[in-house]
Scaffold this motif. Structure first.
Motif, mmCIF file in Angstrom:
data_model
loop_
_atom_site.group_PDB
_atom_site.id
_atom_site.type_symbol
_atom_site.label_atom_id
_atom_site.label_comp_id
_atom_site.label_asym_id
_atom_site.label_seq_id
_atom_site.Cartn_x
_atom_site.Cartn_y
_atom_site.Cartn_z
ATOM 1 N N GLY A 265 17.960 -9.985 15.384
ATOM 2 C CA GLY A 265 18.574 -10.758 16.474
ATOM 3 C C GLY A 265 17.483 -11.461 17.248
ATOM 4 N N CYS A 266 17.831 -12.011 18.415
ATOM 5 C CA CYS A 266 16.838 -12.634 19.298
ATOM 6 C C CYS A 266 17.124 -12.206 20.729
ATOM 7 C CB CYS A 266 16.894 -14.160 19.213
ATOM 8 S SG CYS A 266 16.206 -14.832 17.684
ATOM 9 N N GLY A 267 16.066 -12.052 21.504
ATOM 10 C CA GLY A 267 16.212 -11.640 22.899
ATOM 11 C C GLY A 267 16.840 -12.724 23.754
ATOM 12 N N GLY A 268 17.608 -12.284 24.755
ATOM 13 C CA GLY A 268 18.194 -13.232 25.711
ATOM 14 C C GLY A 268 17.208 -13.596 26.806
ATOM 15 N N ASP A 269 17.466 -14.706 27.507
ATOM 16 C CA ASP A 269 16.617 -15.193 28.606
ATOM 17 C C ASP A 269 15.182 -15.454 28.140
ATOM 18 O OD1 ASP A 269 18.858 -14.774 30.188
ATOM 19 O OD2 ASP A 269 18.193 -12.787 30.824
ATOM 20 N N ARG A 270 15.010 -15.813 26.882
ATOM 21 C CA ARG A 270 13.698 -16.125 26.319
ATOM 22 C C ARG A 270 13.820 -17.419 25.527
ATOM 23 N NH1 ARG A 270 12.948 -12.612 29.435
ATOM 24 N NH2 ARG A 270 11.666 -10.715 29.243
ATOM 25 N N ASP A 271 12.724 -17.873 24.980
ATOM 26 C CA ASP A 271 12.630 -19.130 24.231
ATOM 27 C C ASP A 271 13.791 -19.299 23.240
ATOM 28 O OD1 ASP A 271 11.889 -21.353 22.842
ATOM 29 O OD2 ASP A 271 10.029 -20.540 22.060
ATOM 30 N N ARG A 272 14.691 -20.241 23.544
ATOM 31 C CA ARG A 272 15.878 -20.452 22.703
ATOM 32 C C ARG A 272 15.562 -21.249 21.444
ATOM 33 N NH1 ARG A 272 20.722 -22.409 26.575
ATOM 34 N NH2 ARG A 272 21.699 -22.593 24.525
ATOM 35 N N THR A 273 14.476 -22.036 21.473
ATOM 36 C CA THR A 273 14.189 -22.916 20.341
ATOM 37 C C THR A 273 13.807 -22.142 19.079
ATOM 38 O OG1 THR A 273 11.859 -23.171 20.970
ATOM 39 C CG2 THR A 273 13.413 -24.770 21.872
ATOM 40 N N LYS A 274 13.379 -20.884 19.241
ATOM 41 C CA LYS A 274 12.979 -20.126 18.048
ATOM 42 C C LYS A 274 14.177 -19.502 17.319
ATOM 43 C CE LYS A 274 11.932 -15.630 20.174
ATOM 44 N NZ LYS A 274 10.872 -14.685 20.538
ATOM 45 N N ARG A 275 15.348 -19.481 17.959
ATOM 46 C CA ARG A 275 16.503 -18.775 17.376
ATOM 47 C C ARG A 275 16.922 -19.327 16.010
ATOM 48 N NH1 ARG A 275 19.728 -17.987 23.173
ATOM 49 N NH2 ARG A 275 18.117 -16.613 24.056
ATOM 50 N N PRO A 276 17.171 -20.645 15.874
ATOM 51 C CA PRO A 276 17.549 -21.148 14.539
ATOM 52 C C PRO A 276 16.438 -20.948 13.505
ATOM 53 C CG PRO A 276 17.341 -22.962 16.128
ATOM 54 C CD PRO A 276 17.290 -21.698 16.909
ATOM 55 N N LYS A 277 15.189 -20.978 13.947
ATOM 56 C CA LYS A 277 14.068 -20.747 13.024
ATOM 57 C C LYS A 277 14.126 -19.328 12.470
ATOM 58 C CE LYS A 277 11.054 -24.090 15.277
ATOM 59 N NZ LYS A 277 9.800 -24.356 15.969
ATOM 60 N N MET A 278 14.448 -18.381 13.358
ATOM 61 C CA MET A 278 14.564 -16.981 12.928
ATOM 62 C C MET A 278 15.703 -16.839 11.915
ATOM 63 S SD MET A 278 12.309 -15.029 14.699
ATOM 64 C CE MET A 278 12.900 -13.403 15.174
ATOM 65 N N GLY A 279 16.819 -17.541 12.174
ATOM 66 C CA GLY A 279 17.964 -17.507 11.266
ATOM 67 C C GLY A 279 17.623 -18.082 9.908
ATOM 68 N N HIS A 280 16.874 -19.183 9.939
ATOM 69 C CA HIS A 280 16.465 -19.844 8.684
ATOM 70 C C HIS A 280 15.581 -18.915 7.859
ATOM 71 C CE1 HIS A 280 14.866 -22.755 5.857
ATOM 72 N NE2 HIS A 280 13.643 -22.411 6.259
ATOM 73 N N ILE A 281 14.562 -18.334 8.500
ATOM 74 C CA ILE A 281 13.599 -17.480 7.788
ATOM 75 C C ILE A 281 14.277 -16.226 7.236
ATOM 76 C CG2 ILE A 281 11.566 -15.986 8.151
ATOM 77 C CD1 ILE A 281 10.660 -18.260 10.198
ATOM 78 N N ALA A 282 15.072 -15.562 8.069
ATOM 79 C CA ALA A 282 15.740 -14.325 7.641
ATOM 80 C C ALA A 282 16.641 -14.570 6.439
ATOM 81 C CB ALA A 282 16.542 -13.735 8.793
ATOM 82 N N SER A 283 17.422 -15.657 6.482
ATOM 83 C CA SER A 283 18.379 -15.928 5.401
ATOM 84 C C SER A 283 17.696 -16.449 4.141
ATOM 85 C CB SER A 283 19.454 -16.914 5.867
ATOM 86 O OG SER A 283 18.853 -18.127 6.307
ATOM 87 N N ALA A 284 16.566 -17.126 4.299
ATOM 88 C CA ALA A 284 15.857 -17.665 3.127
ATOM 89 C C ALA A 284 15.086 -16.576 2.381
ATOM 90 C CB ALA A 284 14.906 -18.778 3.558
ATOM 91 N N LEU A 285 14.592 -15.571 3.114
ATOM 92 C CA LEU A 285 13.692 -14.588 2.503
ATOM 93 C C LEU A 285 14.321 -13.212 2.274
ATOM 94 C CD1 LEU A 285 10.393 -15.452 4.452
ATOM 95 C CD2 LEU A 285 11.064 -16.191 2.167
#
Length: 487
Positions: A374-394
């Protein structure tokens, strides 16, 4: 009891109303903690402005106030000291108040996006094994020799840092290893500390909720090296292009390490599996229980730092082979049913990619790799889709879940993560908002020899929802589920 003028040594003063030749008890930047004859430092924070609490601090007994802006109502008998930067002033005041404790030990700061906790903690472990009294200031814990204290910030405030360093002086500590965050540097928490060395790990997408741009984030990190004295060493990873940037203006001795580039300290991975790493470091072979290519960098940094601090090559290599993994950093359990569950703090795109690539480099590809993230709330939102991309690709399967949602809606966070998933990977993903249920689901899905990665929280033993922290330990929970499900 100490004279105010002595506490203000090296502080750049703009104006003084009243006398600095007065005796004070303690320094505080929280007006609620102020007592009779204390000094109150008014700091402008991200949430509140300490200048609004000057009157309250005086009511509570403050004899002196340090501020960036003089209050309209100056009370007779109270000393007011105007400075340009209250946070910087606090750093010098804290060091002076505790008698500059960083000068009485060898303090090494570790900065960068990933690897700070691992390197600082392993250096503490290594120098303790070498027979020294050692201190640690890290995200996971603060240690004075063998006594452990709970950590609240990656880099604590100046008063807390210096109070622990003074404890270390009193305990006879010779070396201290400290995580240095970008927030800590930006807020001058490390100003006025005497560093014997600085280590730069890498720089990736993180904390852009606090810093306005990547360039600003990089330059804040660089400031730490700019301020190192000529007597210190600056040890940087030059496989990261920002490594050489850190060295541009430093007065410290410049030392480099790398796996791929020309450097003073070089390493080559000879073997990499779930048992550990076999490395060739500057023509010497060393085996370590640590796993993955990212840990090859960490081991190399530890080896280089230990040599720069005076340990012999053979002693360093021997002690590295005895080091144990750091809490929440690639910690794993293997169940009766031969399922491997890994818990890792990876909460940035780069860290998640490193962990997943490490697992993929070790596994045979006949097993499933199920990632819970998951991703933490009240923190950098721009990294969220990147995390989704990496997790699903690898990964072969992914369960998106809640991390520390804080004041945000966890379902909304998950939706932002899912935006990074490419169409061909849609079939791999599912969402289970409740983190405990997500971990249980992963355990139910896994079969013999499959691998479960639970990323994001690592060493944290809580989950924060709407300002309330509840007990939550990923490693404990996955271990219990695997036993319960007899897997």
């Amino acid at each position: 009891m100490i004279k105010l003028k002595d506490i203000l040594y090296k502080v750049s003063l703009e104006a003084v109303t009243g006398s600095t030749d007065i005796t004070v008890n303690a320094i505080h930047f929280d007006s609620r903690k102020v007592e009779f004859n204390d000094v109150f430092v008014a700091i402008r924070g991200t949430i509140s402005d300490g200048h609004e609490y000057i009157e309250k601090a005086v009511e509570n007994g403050a004899l002196a106030v340090v501020c960036e802006e003089m209050p309209e109502n100056v009370i007779n008998g109270i000393t007011y000291v105007k400075v340009n930067d209250s946070q910087q002033a606090l750093a010098f005041m804290a060091a002076n108040y505790y008698d500059n404790p960083s000068e009485n030990l060898k303090l090494v700061g570790v900065t960068g996006t990933n690897g700070k906790t691992t390197i600082a903690s392993l250096l503490y472990q290594l120098f303790t094994k070498a027979g020294f009294k050692v201190g640690l200031l890290s995200t996971v814990q603060i240690i004075v020799d063998k006594e452990s204290f709970k950590a609240t910030h990656t880099t604590p405030d100046s008063l807390t840092i210096n109070s622990y360093l003074k404890k270390m002086n009193d305990a006879g500590v010779e070396y201290c290893f400290m995580e240095v965050s970008s927030h800590g540097i930006a807020q001058h928490r490390t100003t006025a500390l005497n560093f014997a060395g600085g280590i730069f790990t890498n720089l990736t997408h993180e904390h852009l909720d606090y810093h306005n741009s990547f360039a600003e984030y990089r330059d804040v990190k660089k400031r730490f090296f700019d301020e190192l004295p000529a007597s210190a060493f600056a040890l940087v990873n030059v496989d990261d292009k920002n490594g050489r940037v850190m060295l541009q203006n430093t007065k410290a001795k410049k030392v480099t390490y790398a796996l791929k580039s020309v450097a003073d300290y070089k390493a080559q991975i000879l073997e990499n599996d779930f048992g550990g790493l076999l490395l060739k470091v500057n023509d010497q072979e060393v085996w370590t229980k640590l796993i993955g290519h990212f840990n090859a960098y960490n081991v190399l940094a530890i080896y280089a730092a230990s040599e720069l601090l005076g340990l012999s090559t053979l002693e360093s290599l021997k002690l590295i082979s005895e080091l144990d993994a750091v809490s929440g950093r690639f910690q794993y359990v293997i169940s009766e049913g031969k399922i491997t569950a890994i818990v890792d703090y990876a909460h940035t795109p780069d860290a998640l990619q490193n962990v997943l690539e490490t697992i993929n480099s070790i596994r045979t590809k006949n097993e499933e790799l199920i990632t819970v993230v998951g991703c933490g709330g009240d923190r950098d939102r721009t990294k969220r889709p990147k995390m989704g991309h990496i997790a699903s690709a690898l990964s072969t399967k992914v369960i998106f879940t809640s991390d520390n949602p804080r004041t945000e809606d966890p379902d909304a966070i998950i939706e932002e993560i899912e935006k990074g998933v490419e169409p061909q990977n849609f079939k791999k993903i599912m969402s289970v908002t409740n983190r405990k249920q997500a971990i249980r689901t992963a355990c139910q899905m896994a079969g013999p020899k499959d691998i479960i990665l639970i990323a994001g929280k690592g060493h944290e033993t809580y989950q924060e929802v709407n300002g309330v922290r509840k007990d939550f330990d990923d490693l404990k929970i996955v271990t219990e589920f695997l036993k319960e499900l007899k897997k």
